[in-house]
Design a protein around this motif. Structure first.
Motif, PDB file in Angstrom:
ATOM      1  N   HIS A 129       0.762  -1.301   0.016  1.00 35.36           N
ATOM      2  CA  HIS A 129      -0.076   0.001  -0.008  1.00 35.36           C
ATOM      3  C   HIS A 129       0.901   1.225  -0.051  1.00 35.36           C
ATOM      4  CE1 HIS A 129      -3.563   2.592   1.006  1.00 35.36           C
ATOM      5  NE2 HIS A 129      -2.755   3.012   1.854  1.00 35.36           N
ATOM      6  N   VAL A 130       0.741   2.342  -0.784  1.00 34.46           N
ATOM      7  CA  VAL A 130       1.371   3.336  -1.083  1.00 34.46           C
ATOM      8  C   VAL A 130       0.832   4.304  -0.029  1.00 34.46           C
ATOM      9  CG1 VAL A 130       2.584   5.001  -2.609  1.00 34.46           C
ATOM     10  CG2 VAL A 130       1.742   2.922  -3.452  1.00 34.46           C
ATOM     11  N   THR A 131       1.930   4.895   0.852  1.00 37.30           N
ATOM     12  CA  THR A 131       1.355   6.043   1.718  1.00 37.30           C
ATOM     13  C   THR A 131       2.142   7.455   1.112  1.00 37.30           C
ATOM     14  OG1 THR A 131       3.373   5.444   3.189  1.00 37.30           O
ATOM     15  CG2 THR A 131       1.190   4.538   3.437  1.00 37.30           C
ATOM     16  N   HIS A 132       3.088   7.420   0.504  1.00 37.85           N
ATOM     17  CA  HIS A 132       3.603   8.694  -0.197  1.00 37.85           C
ATOM     18  C   HIS A 132       4.636   8.537  -1.337  1.00 37.85           C
ATOM     19  CE1 HIS A 132       5.570  12.560   0.292  1.00 37.85           C
ATOM     20  NE2 HIS A 132       6.780  11.936  -0.044  1.00 37.85           N
ATOM     21  N   GLY A 133       4.455   9.298  -2.207  1.00 35.88           N
ATOM     22  CA  GLY A 133       5.068   9.313  -3.591  1.00 35.88           C
ATOM     23  C   GLY A 133       4.603   8.215  -4.460  1.00 35.88           C
ATOM     24  N   ARG A 134       5.107   8.410  -5.744  1.00 33.04           N
ATOM     25  CA  ARG A 134       4.708   7.575  -6.730  1.00 33.04           C
ATOM     26  C   ARG A 134       5.448   6.428  -7.107  1.00 33.04           C
ATOM     27  NH1 ARG A 134       4.322  10.953 -11.366  1.00 33.04           N
ATOM     28  NH2 ARG A 134       3.659   9.258 -12.488  1.00 33.04           N
ATOM     29  N   VAL A 135       4.942   5.041  -6.945  1.00 34.60           N
ATOM     30  CA  VAL A 135       5.907   3.886  -7.229  1.00 34.60           C
ATOM     31  C   VAL A 135       5.521   3.268  -8.556  1.00 34.60           C
ATOM     32  CG1 VAL A 135       6.727   1.973  -6.063  1.00 34.60           C
ATOM     33  CG2 VAL A 135       6.163   3.843  -4.636  1.00 34.60           C
ATOM     34  N   LEU A 136       6.643   2.848  -9.325  1.00 29.61           N
ATOM     35  CA  LEU A 136       6.416   1.945 -10.598  1.00 29.61           C
ATOM     36  C   LEU A 136       6.523   0.355  -9.931  1.00 29.61           C
ATOM     37  CD1 LEU A 136       5.861   1.942 -13.347  1.00 29.61           C
ATOM     38  CD2 LEU A 136       8.159   2.286 -13.919  1.00 29.61           C
ATOM     39  N   THR A 144       3.581  -4.345 -15.300  1.00 25.26           N
ATOM     40  CA  THR A 144       4.004  -3.276 -14.478  1.00 25.26           C
ATOM     41  C   THR A 144       2.853  -2.438 -14.174  1.00 25.26           C
ATOM     42  OG1 THR A 144       6.092  -3.043 -15.935  1.00 25.26           O
ATOM     43  CG2 THR A 144       5.407  -1.224 -14.535  1.00 25.26           C
ATOM     44  N   ALA A 145       2.800  -1.908 -12.830  1.00 21.48           N
ATOM     45  CA  ALA A 145       1.752  -1.147 -12.260  1.00 21.48           C
ATOM     46  C   ALA A 145       2.274   0.272 -11.762  1.00 21.48           C
ATOM     47  CB  ALA A 145       1.168  -1.867 -11.056  1.00 21.48           C
ATOM     48  N   GLU A 146       1.811   1.070 -11.906  1.00 19.49           N
ATOM     49  CA  GLU A 146       2.145   2.627 -11.391  1.00 19.49           C
ATOM     50  C   GLU A 146       1.183   2.959 -10.134  1.00 19.49           C
ATOM     51  OE1 GLU A 146       3.057   7.117 -12.473  1.00 19.49           O
ATOM     52  OE2 GLU A 146       3.545   5.812 -13.927  1.00 19.49           O
ATOM     53  N   LEU A 147       1.771   2.952  -8.935  1.00 19.75           N
ATOM     54  CA  LEU A 147       1.025   3.396  -7.986  1.00 19.75           C
ATOM     55  C   LEU A 147       1.103   4.653  -7.182  1.00 19.75           C
ATOM     56  CD1 LEU A 147       1.461  -0.215  -6.018  1.00 19.75           C
ATOM     57  CD2 LEU A 147      -0.306   0.518  -7.828  1.00 19.75           C
ATOM     58  N   PRO A 149      -0.390   7.446  -3.679  1.00 16.59           N
ATOM     59  CA  PRO A 149      -0.854   7.354  -2.586  1.00 16.59           C
ATOM     60  C   PRO A 149      -2.392   6.833  -2.543  1.00 16.59           C
ATOM     61  CG  PRO A 149       0.570   9.479  -2.765  1.00 16.59           C
ATOM     62  CD  PRO A 149       0.362   8.764  -4.190  1.00 16.59           C
ATOM     63  N   GLY A 150      -2.394   5.901  -1.623  1.00 15.40           N
ATOM     64  CA  GLY A 150      -3.776   5.441  -1.573  1.00 15.40           C
ATOM     65  C   GLY A 150      -4.075   4.143  -2.448  1.00 15.40           C
ATOM     66  N   ASP A 151      -2.810   3.586  -3.131  1.00 15.29           N
ATOM     67  CA  ASP A 151      -3.188   2.524  -4.190  1.00 15.29           C
ATOM     68  C   ASP A 151      -2.646   1.352  -3.401  1.00 15.29           C
ATOM     69  OD1 ASP A 151      -4.213   4.319  -6.072  1.00 15.29           O
ATOM     70  OD2 ASP A 151      -2.517   4.300  -7.213  1.00 15.29           O
ATOM     71  N   SER A 152      -3.142   0.199  -3.694  1.00 16.58           N
ATOM     72  CA  SER A 152      -2.645  -0.878  -3.182  1.00 16.58           C
ATOM     73  C   SER A 152      -2.571  -2.131  -4.345  1.00 16.58           C
ATOM     74  CB  SER A 152      -3.698  -1.361  -2.277  1.00 16.58           C
ATOM     75  OG  SER A 152      -3.904  -0.484  -1.107  1.00 16.58           O
ATOM     76  N   LEU A 153      -1.343  -2.749  -3.931  1.00 17.15           N
ATOM     77  CA  LEU A 153      -1.115  -4.015  -4.854  1.00 17.15           C
ATOM     78  C   LEU A 153      -1.219  -5.303  -4.026  1.00 17.15           C
ATOM     79  CD1 LEU A 153      -0.123  -5.188  -7.632  1.00 17.15           C
ATOM     80  CD2 LEU A 153       2.121  -4.478  -7.025  1.00 17.15           C
ATOM     81  N   TYR A 154      -1.598  -6.374  -4.565  1.00 17.26           N
ATOM     82  CA  TYR A 154      -1.260  -7.853  -4.048  1.00 17.26           C
ATOM     83  C   TYR A 154      -0.818  -8.461  -4.945  1.00 17.26           C
ATOM     84  CZ  TYR A 154      -2.482 -12.126  -1.530  1.00 17.26           C
ATOM     85  OH  TYR A 154      -2.461 -13.337  -0.935  1.00 17.26           O
ATOM     86  N   PHE A 155       0.081  -9.388  -4.637  1.00 15.72           N
ATOM     87  CA  PHE A 155       0.354 -10.739  -5.465  1.00 15.72           C
ATOM     88  C   PHE A 155       0.888 -11.754  -4.811  1.00 15.72           C
ATOM     89  CE2 PHE A 155       3.986  -7.581  -4.925  1.00 15.72           C
ATOM     90  CZ  PHE A 155       5.156  -8.413  -4.379  1.00 15.72           C
ATOM     91  N   ALA A 156       0.802 -12.960  -5.646  1.00 12.05           N
ATOM     92  CA  ALA A 156       0.893 -14.228  -4.968  1.00 12.05           C
ATOM     93  C   ALA A 156       2.180 -14.553  -5.158  1.00 12.05           C
ATOM     94  CB  ALA A 156       0.084 -15.243  -5.768  1.00 12.05           C
ATOM     95  N   HIS A 161       9.303  -9.576  -8.506  1.00 15.15           N
ATOM     96  CA  HIS A 161       8.807  -8.121  -8.259  1.00 15.15           C
ATOM     97  C   HIS A 161      10.095  -7.404  -7.944  1.00 15.15           C
ATOM     98  CE1 HIS A 161       8.606 -10.295  -4.645  1.00 15.15           C
ATOM     99  NE2 HIS A 161       8.912  -8.998  -3.957  1.00 15.15           N
ATOM    100  N   ARG A 162       9.921  -5.951  -8.560  1.00 10.06           N
ATOM    101  CA  ARG A 162      11.000  -5.111  -8.116  1.00 10.06           C
ATOM    102  C   ARG A 162      10.156  -3.537  -8.027  1.00 10.06           C
ATOM    103  NH1 ARG A 162      14.860  -5.218 -13.199  1.00 10.06           N
ATOM    104  NH2 ARG A 162      13.552  -4.820 -14.733  1.00 10.06           N
ATOM    105  N   TRP A 163      10.607  -2.700  -7.660  1.00 12.24           N
ATOM    106  CA  TRP A 163       9.920  -1.213  -7.563  1.00 12.24           C
ATOM    107  C   TRP A 163      11.035  -0.200  -7.452  1.00 12.24           C
ATOM    108  CZ3 TRP A 163       7.976  -4.551  -3.603  1.00 12.24           C
ATOM    109  CH2 TRP A 163       8.435  -4.318  -2.156  1.00 12.24           C
ATOM    110  N   ALA A 164      10.564   0.960  -7.814  1.00 16.48           N
ATOM    111  CA  ALA A 164      11.141   2.041  -8.097  1.00 16.48           C
ATOM    112  C   ALA A 164      10.407   3.339  -7.672  1.00 16.48           C
ATOM    113  CB  ALA A 164      12.280   2.254  -9.159  1.00 16.48           C
ATOM    114  N   ALA A 165      11.005   4.690  -7.417  1.00 16.53           N
ATOM    115  CA  ALA A 165       9.952   5.787  -7.517  1.00 16.53           C
ATOM    116  C   ALA A 165       9.778   5.913  -9.071  1.00 16.53           C
ATOM    117  CB  ALA A 165      10.987   6.991  -7.002  1.00 16.53           C
ATOM    118  N   ALA A 166       8.578   6.350  -9.375  1.00 14.20           N
ATOM    119  CA  ALA A 166       8.082   6.598 -10.693  1.00 14.20           C
ATOM    120  C   ALA A 166       8.727   8.260 -11.005  1.00 14.20           C
ATOM    121  CB  ALA A 166       6.704   6.727 -10.694  1.00 14.20           C
TER     122      ALA A 166
END
Length: 183
Positions: A129-136, A144-147, A149-156, A161-166
């Motif tokens: 769950h993103v609380t601050h900033g934008r994440v790719l 790929t999902a761009e998230l 603040p307020g967006d969530s992602l669930y994966f099995a 997976h890997r992520w970085a600041a958008a």
């Protein structure tokens, strides 16, 4: 942390992932003998060695150090803001929000990396769950999902997976990962 508890945690995760000592040694770039001693509580890993082991097991140094068995865990646990294991996690830092060998591992993650780095893959499900900033979030073959603040992602489990600041700047995530419980 007591050396034997860390060694037991490493052994438990290695076995849960179907790896032999030789497999883990090769993946982490360490010797079979060192890992054998570590699992038996007869050796201490350096920070770089612990990081290599964590990466090879698809986990983090923080989770290795904090996810150890504790007898008689309370049914209810209050953890204050200044408490909890914290340290490097991927390309950022994390604070675990509970302690001991729990079914769920909630944590706060903070990063500012714009390069997503290497993929992580582990058997446990994960919620972000993103609380601050934008994440790719790069989920390999899943897309790929761009998230924001307020967006969530669930994966099995098993999804790379890997992520970085958008965009340049700090981002914060609330992550809940399934724990790999000690038998």
């Amino acid at each position: 942390m007591e050396d034997s508890l860390l060694g037991a945690r490493i052994r438990q995760l290695r076995r849960a992932r179907g790896l032999t000592l030789a497999d883990l040694a090769e993946a982490a770039g360490l010797t079979h003998g060192f890992l054998s001693k570590l699992e038996r509580g007869l050796a201490n890993p350096s920070i770089p060695s612990l990081s290599a082991i964590a990466l090879a097991l698809g986990t983090s140094q923080v989770e290795l150090l904090a996810g150890t068995p504790a007898p008689d865990l309370p049914v209810v646990q209050v953890q204050r803001a200044h408490e909890g294991m914290s340290g490097p996690y991927g390309l950022g830092s994390a604070q675990l929000l509970t302690s001991g060998d729990r079914r769920l591992q909630p944590m706060l993650f903070e990063g500012s990396n714009t390069d997503p780095g290497e993929f992580f893959t582990h058997a446990e499900d994960e919620f972000i769950h993103v609380t601050h900033g934008r994440v790719l979030v790069d989920l390999g073959p899943q897309g790929t999902a761009e998230l924001e603040p307020g967006d969530s992602l669930y994966f099995a489990g098993g999804v790379p997976h890997r992520w970085a600041a958008a965009e340049p700047g700090c981002y914060r995530l609330f992550i809940v990962k399934e724990g790999t419980r000690m038998p």
